[in-house]
Design an enzyme around this catalytic site. Structure first.
Site, PDB file in Angstrom:
ATOM      1  CB  VAL A  88      -0.952   0.021   1.222  1.00 19.91           C
ATOM      2  CG1 VAL A  88      -1.871  -1.188   1.188  1.00 19.91           C
ATOM      3  CG2 VAL A  88      -0.162   0.067   2.515  1.00 19.91           C
ATOM      4  CG  ASN A  89      -1.252   4.635  -0.885  1.00 17.31           C
ATOM      5  OD1 ASN A  89      -1.794   3.584  -0.571  1.00 17.31           O
ATOM      6  ND2 ASN A  89      -1.916   5.752  -1.000  1.00 17.31           N
ATOM      7  CB  SER A 129       4.726  -0.244   1.860  1.00 21.36           C
ATOM      8  OG  SER A 129       3.534  -0.696   1.284  1.00 21.36           O
ATOM      9  CB  THR A 130       9.327   2.723   1.117  1.00 21.79           C
ATOM     10  OG1 THR A 130       9.596   2.102  -0.136  1.00 21.79           O
ATOM     11  CG2 THR A 130      10.594   3.305   1.695  1.00 21.79           C
ATOM     12  CB  ALA A 163      13.505   2.638 -11.342  1.00 23.48           C
ATOM     13  CB  ALA A 222      19.025   2.155  -1.459  1.00 23.17           C
ATOM     14  CG  ASN A 223      14.805   5.379  -2.645  1.00 13.63           C
ATOM     15  OD1 ASN A 223      15.404   4.767  -3.518  1.00 13.63           O
ATOM     16  ND2 ASN A 223      13.495   5.393  -2.558  1.00 13.63           N
ATOM     17  CB  CYS A 281       9.907   6.732  -3.682  1.00 13.47           C
ATOM     18  SG  CYS A 281       8.589   5.688  -4.267  1.00 13.47           S
TER      19      CYS A 281
HETATM   20  N1  LIG Z   1       6.381   3.643  -7.119  1.00 11.97           N
HETATM   21  C1  LIG Z   1       7.629   3.226  -7.016  1.00 11.97           C
HETATM   22  O1  LIG Z   1       8.448   3.392  -7.921  1.00 11.97           O
HETATM   23  C2  LIG Z   1       8.092   2.516  -5.772  1.00 11.97           C
HETATM   24  C3  LIG Z   1       9.328   1.848  -5.787  1.00 11.97           C
HETATM   25  C4  LIG Z   1       9.736   1.181  -4.648  1.00 11.97           C
HETATM   26  C5  LIG Z   1       8.962   1.228  -3.501  1.00 11.97           C
HETATM   27  N2  LIG Z   1       7.774   1.907  -3.493  1.00 11.97           N
HETATM   28  C6  LIG Z   1       6.977   1.900  -2.265  1.00 11.97           C
HETATM   29  O2  LIG Z   1       5.940   0.931  -2.407  1.00 11.97           O
HETATM   30  C7  LIG Z   1       4.748   1.376  -1.762  1.00 11.97           C
HETATM   31  C8  LIG Z   1       3.596   1.409  -2.753  1.00 11.97           C
HETATM   32  O3  LIG Z   1       3.901   2.374  -3.752  1.00 11.97           O
HETATM   33  P1  LIG Z   1       3.036   2.496  -5.077  1.00 11.97           P
HETATM   34  O4  LIG Z   1       3.770   3.455  -5.929  1.00 11.97           O
HETATM   35  O5  LIG Z   1       2.707   1.134  -5.594  1.00 11.97           O
HETATM   36  O6  LIG Z   1       1.698   3.165  -4.482  1.00 11.97           O
HETATM   37  P2  LIG Z   1       0.302   3.356  -5.207  1.00 11.97           P
HETATM   38  O7  LIG Z   1      -0.341   4.529  -4.599  1.00 11.97           O
HETATM   39  O8  LIG Z   1       0.477   3.278  -6.692  1.00 11.97           O
HETATM   40  O9  LIG Z   1      -0.535   2.036  -4.806  1.00 11.97           O
HETATM   41  C9  LIG Z   1      -0.966   1.746  -3.519  1.00 11.97           C
HETATM   42  C10 LIG Z   1      -2.347   1.094  -3.633  1.00 11.97           C
HETATM   43  O10 LIG Z   1      -2.711   0.604  -2.341  1.00 11.97           O
HETATM   44  C11 LIG Z   1      -4.112   0.700  -2.237  1.00 11.97           C
HETATM   45  N3  LIG Z   1      -4.508   0.583  -0.831  1.00 11.97           N
HETATM   46  C12 LIG Z   1      -4.247   1.438   0.186  1.00 11.97           C
HETATM   47  N4  LIG Z   1      -4.730   0.937   1.346  1.00 11.97           N
HETATM   48  C13 LIG Z   1      -5.301  -0.260   1.046  1.00 11.97           C
HETATM   49  C14 LIG Z   1      -5.956  -1.261   1.821  1.00 11.97           C
HETATM   50  N5  LIG Z   1      -6.079  -1.138   3.152  1.00 11.97           N
HETATM   51  N6  LIG Z   1      -6.438  -2.345   1.200  1.00 11.97           N
HETATM   52  C15 LIG Z   1      -6.293  -2.498  -0.149  1.00 11.97           C
HETATM   53  N7  LIG Z   1      -5.670  -1.590  -0.931  1.00 11.97           N
HETATM   54  C16 LIG Z   1      -5.172  -0.487  -0.339  1.00 11.97           C
HETATM   55  C17 LIG Z   1      -4.421   2.043  -2.868  1.00 11.97           C
HETATM   56  O11 LIG Z   1      -5.784   2.136  -3.262  1.00 11.97           O
HETATM   57  C18 LIG Z   1      -3.442   2.065  -4.054  1.00 11.97           C
HETATM   58  O12 LIG Z   1      -4.076   1.580  -5.231  1.00 11.97           O
HETATM   59  C19 LIG Z   1       5.085   2.728  -1.157  1.00 11.97           C
HETATM   60  O13 LIG Z   1       5.482   2.537   0.169  1.00 11.97           O
HETATM   61  C20 LIG Z   1       6.265   3.203  -1.986  1.00 11.97           C
HETATM   62  O14 LIG Z   1       7.092   4.063  -1.259  1.00 11.97           O
HETATM   63  C21 LIG Z   1       7.323   2.533  -4.617  1.00 11.97           C
END
Ligand SMILES: NC(=O)c1ccc[n+]([C@@H]2O[C@H](COP(=O)([O-])OP(=O)(O)OC[C@H]3O[C@@H](n4cnc5c(N)ncnc54)[C@H](O)[C@@H]3O)[C@@H](O)[C@H]2O)c1
Length: 484
Positions: A88-89, A129-130, A163, A222-223, A281
């Site tokens: 999740v985010n 998630s991060t 990425a 890393a980030n 991020c």
């Molecule tokens: N985007 C990137 O490039 C990236 C890379 C590495 C790590 N991350 C980390 O990964 C995590 C997710 O990032 P993302 O970019 O995929 O986020 P995102 O916002 O694209 O997706 C998160 C999803 O989780 C859903 N969600 C939230 N709470 C929920 C719940 N209780 N039940 C079901 N669904 C739920 C949201 O509706 C959303 O669709 C973050 O912590 C981010 O820092 C992201």
């Protein structure tokens, strides 16, 4: 534990691609990706996926309906799963304690509570998630406080390093996979189960196991290191512009030192948007690290990492100021074409995009923006520009911004073109035609250092870029005002 079914909570940029690759590489596993957002799940089940990533659509088509499912039935998928990824985010908090810096863990907490509420048998819960260090401990505490008889949880940390724009390739050929877990025998068993998934396609020596806290901190570290390199070269770019040095030449010279290496040394308008690598991020993860340091009573360390953010803010502001100063210190009512709004090429993601901040600063001066991006939808673009942190007058934004269907339309009768995203298509445009269609003097601001500047100067553009002072070689060209 023999794994048969896995579930991923969160169908976003990480959950969707990660689970698609797992489903493709482990056909014996049933993988269900769930999300609260019905729209997102409907898109994952359609021809028009919610995110654009090269190669993703073909993989989804190969696995969807076979061993890969997208669903809004969060409870059912959790009940049936042996292992659950939490994807999740974790955005930056916008209010309350730690506002503007700490990661908001409310989505993580609600996912953990949901798992504890519905689970009827033991599960491995994987934090992808991060998160700040010790988040796994909080997840464990929440779940153990709500535990049902006979149920056990092992919480692992398995941060994601993909990425955006190269997600599928990064997932298939990762530099490393980190798995952090409890040193107890049950913790080690859970680590082995997750390791077994990755061993289907990742070489053994790239799968690193460690304690949970090291794994959580490694992702933030890393980030932070990557963001620091960008801020370092961007700081150099300011010196180059004042001295006549060329930042690309400096980066090349510095990067030849094998101790430093040549990657991630490209100056640009700032991270959260810079050439070649992911970054939506970076801002939030470095802020998260700063907050963590403050909470640990390490103010000097917090201040050190805060400077990485400060230079990034400075670079965006500096670039917008260059545009305003070049356009004779006023952009009020001037048409400015913005080429690119995604935070980098090959993604439709706009979170923390440099284009948002450049647009904000220009709109504050009353500029009329004509924005074109090949992958960003109008609704998403307008929602970024009308957020409270960007404007307190959303109607004014709607008045000042026009979304264009192609770059030529955006540049028509414009005073300036600003390159904000390094989309390949911008390199091959007909700049001669663009120049003809613009008001004169015609300015081109290359915030990504992707264009052939001498050719543009020869066409007649005033070209301004980052980390380099450009001089017109042909003095007979028509425009009188000097560059910068
Ligand atoms: N985007 C990137 O490039 C990236 C890379 C590495 C790590 N991350 C980390 O990964 C995590 C997710 O990032 P993302 O970019 O995929 O986020 P995102 O916002 O694209 O997706 C998160 C999803 O989780 C859903 N969600 C939230 N709470 C929920 C719940 N209780 N039940 C079901 N669904 C739920 C949201 O509706 C959303 O669709 C973050 O912590 C981010 O820092 C992201």
């Amino acid at each position: 534990m023999t794994l048969k079914k896995i579930c991923c909570v969160g169908a976003g940029y990480v959950g969707g691609p990660t689970c698609t690759v797992i489903a493709s590489k482990c056909p014996q596993l049933t993988v269900t990706v769930v999300d609260l957002s019905e729209t997102r799940i409907a898109q994952w089940n359609s021809e028009n996926l919610p995110i654009f990533e090269p190669g993703l659509y073909d993989l989804v088509k190969e696995c969807r309906g076979r061993n890969l499912f997208f669903s809004t039935n969060v409870k059912e998928a959790i009940v049936e799963a042996d292992l659950i990824f939490i994807c999740v985010n974790t955005p930056t908090k916008h209010f309350g304690k730690g506002k503007g810096r700490a990661a908001d863990l409310k989505y993580i907490e609600s996912a953990a509570r949901m798992i504890a509420e519905v689970s009827q048998n033991s599960k491995i819960v994987v934090e992808k998630s991060t998160v700040p260090v010790k988040a796994a401990e909080s997840i464990t505490n929440i779940m153990r406080a709500n535990i049902k008889p006979g149920v056990q949880y092992q919480v692992l940390s398995n941060p994601e390093f993909l990425a955006e724009g190269t997600a599928v390739n990064d997932l298939i050929y990762p530099d490393r996979v980190l798995i952090g877990g409890d040193p107890s025998p049950l913790g080690q068993e859970a680590i082995q189960s997750l390791r077994w998934i990755y061993e289907h396609w990742v070489p053994q020596d790239k799968i690193i196991t460690m304690n949970t806290w090291s794994s959580e901190l490694s992702k933030l570290a890393a980030n932070a290191f990557l963001a620091q390199r960008i801020s370092s070269i961007n700081a150099m770019s300011a010196i180059c512009e004042m001295t006549g040095a060329d930042v690309s030449e400096v980066a090349n010279a510095v990067g030849r030192d094998t101790r430093i290496g040549n990657k991630f040394l490209k100056a640009s308008v700032g991270f959260g948007g810079f050439s070649g690598f992911g970054g939506s991020c970076f801002q939030k993860d470095v802020l998260n690290l700063v907050y963590l340091c403050e909470c640990l009573n390490l103010p000097e360390v917090a201040e050190y990492w805060q400077q990485v953010i400060n230079i990034n803010d400075y670079q965006r502001r500096r670039f917008a100021n260059k545009i305003i100063e070049s356009l004779f210190n006023t952009v009020t009512n001037k048409k400015i074409a913005i080429f690119g709004f995604a935070f980098k090429k090959d993604t439709g993601d706009t979170r923390e995009s440099a284009a948002i901040y450049v647009s904000k600063y220009l709109m504050e001066e009353g500029a009329c923006l004509r924005i074109y991006d090949p992958k960003v939808e109008e609704a998403q673009l307008m929602s970024e520009l009308t957020q409270p942190s960007i404007t307190d007058d959303p109607d004014k934004v709607k008045e000042l911004v026009t979304i264009c269907k192609d770059p030529y339309q955006a540049a028509q009768n414009a005073h300036a073109v600003v390159i904000c995203t390094e989309w390949d298509e911008f390199i091959a445009l007909d700049y001669q035609g663009i120049y003809k269609s613009m008001l004169k003097p015609a300015f081109l601001f290359d915030g990504r250092l992707i264009l052939k500047h001498q050719e543009l100067l020869d066409i007649g553009f005033h070209v301004v870029t980052i980390g380099k002072k450009l001089q017109r070689s042909n003095v007979h060209r028509p425009i009188a005002t000097s560059l910068q």
